[in-house]
Design a protein around this motif. Sequence first.
Motif, PDB file in Angstrom:
ATOM      1  N   ASP A  54       0.748  -1.459  -0.098  1.00 23.29           N
ATOM      2  CA  ASP A  54      -0.054  -0.106   0.171  1.00 23.29           C
ATOM      3  C   ASP A  54       0.806   1.302   0.196  1.00 23.29           C
ATOM      4  OD1 ASP A  54      -2.162  -1.587   0.196  1.00 23.29           O
ATOM      5  OD2 ASP A  54      -2.387  -1.198   2.426  1.00 23.29           O
ATOM      6  N   VAL A  55       1.842   1.071   0.643  1.00 21.56           N
ATOM      7  CA  VAL A  55       2.852   2.528   0.953  1.00 21.56           C
ATOM      8  C   VAL A  55       4.216   2.164  -0.025  1.00 21.56           C
ATOM      9  CG1 VAL A  55       3.896   3.975   2.393  1.00 21.56           C
ATOM     10  CG2 VAL A  55       1.581   3.040   2.904  1.00 21.56           C
ATOM     11  N   PHE A  56       4.529   3.138  -0.854  1.00 21.64           N
ATOM     12  CA  PHE A  56       5.925   3.067  -1.249  1.00 21.64           C
ATOM     13  C   PHE A  56       6.546   4.140  -1.108  1.00 21.64           C
ATOM     14  CE2 PHE A  56       2.157   1.362  -3.719  1.00 21.64           C
ATOM     15  CZ  PHE A  56       2.673   0.200  -3.928  1.00 21.64           C
ATOM     16  N   SER A  57       7.877   3.986  -0.537  1.00 24.18           N
ATOM     17  CA  SER A  57       8.892   4.686   0.020  1.00 24.18           C
ATOM     18  C   SER A  57      10.162   5.133  -1.061  1.00 24.18           C
ATOM     19  CB  SER A  57       9.624   4.351   1.343  1.00 24.18           C
ATOM     20  OG  SER A  57       8.289   3.923   2.207  1.00 24.18           O
ATOM     21  N   PRO A  58      10.460   6.443  -0.884  1.00 25.54           N
ATOM     22  CA  PRO A  58      11.480   6.728  -1.941  1.00 25.54           C
ATOM     23  C   PRO A  58      12.799   5.737  -1.600  1.00 25.54           C
ATOM     24  CG  PRO A  58      10.702   8.762  -0.636  1.00 25.54           C
ATOM     25  CD  PRO A  58       9.956   7.592   0.201  1.00 25.54           C
ATOM     26  N   GLY A  59      13.617   5.545  -2.319  1.00 27.07           N
ATOM     27  CA  GLY A  59      14.655   4.736  -2.285  1.00 27.07           C
ATOM     28  C   GLY A  59      14.470   3.185  -2.634  1.00 27.07           C
ATOM     29  N   ALA A  61      13.195  -0.180  -4.713  1.00 29.05           N
ATOM     30  CA  ALA A  61      13.413  -0.530  -6.274  1.00 29.05           C
ATOM     31  C   ALA A  61      12.095  -1.470  -6.669  1.00 29.05           C
ATOM     32  CB  ALA A  61      14.624  -1.453  -6.297  1.00 29.05           C
ATOM     33  N   PHE A  62      11.720  -0.926  -7.980  1.00 29.37           N
ATOM     34  CA  PHE A  62      10.599  -1.596  -8.556  1.00 29.37           C
ATOM     35  C   PHE A  62      10.860  -1.730  -9.915  1.00 29.37           C
ATOM     36  CE2 PHE A  62       8.768   1.128  -4.810  1.00 29.37           C
ATOM     37  CZ  PHE A  62       8.215  -0.012  -4.570  1.00 29.37           C
ATOM     38  N   ARG A  63      10.241  -2.651 -10.779  1.00 26.57           N
ATOM     39  CA  ARG A  63      10.649  -2.930 -11.963  1.00 26.57           C
ATOM     40  C   ARG A  63      10.252  -1.835 -12.943  1.00 26.57           C
ATOM     41  NH1 ARG A  63      10.416  -8.356 -15.424  1.00 26.57           N
ATOM     42  NH2 ARG A  63      10.427  -7.315 -17.214  1.00 26.57           N
TER      43      ARG A  63
END
Length: 70
Positions: A54-59, A61-63
């Motif tokens: 649900d939460v995506f933080s700076p730093g 890694a994602f495709r």
Amino acid sequence: EMTFKNKLTFFVPVKITFDRSGKLLATPLKIKNSGEFSGLAGSDGFIELPKDQDVFSPGEAFRFYPWRTW
């Protein structure tokens, strides 16, 4: 930080830059909805955010899916 609470895979258009060490950085572009195709014009591609988070933080890694190859 981004929050997306729907249990769906989220594809986010991004602008790519590189830091001094050569690490790829993706900055999300602000678009109103998935049908705003004009918002893609300034993007370099998109990242795929998983549906089980649900939460995506700076730093983190994602495709990344580029529109073109470097």
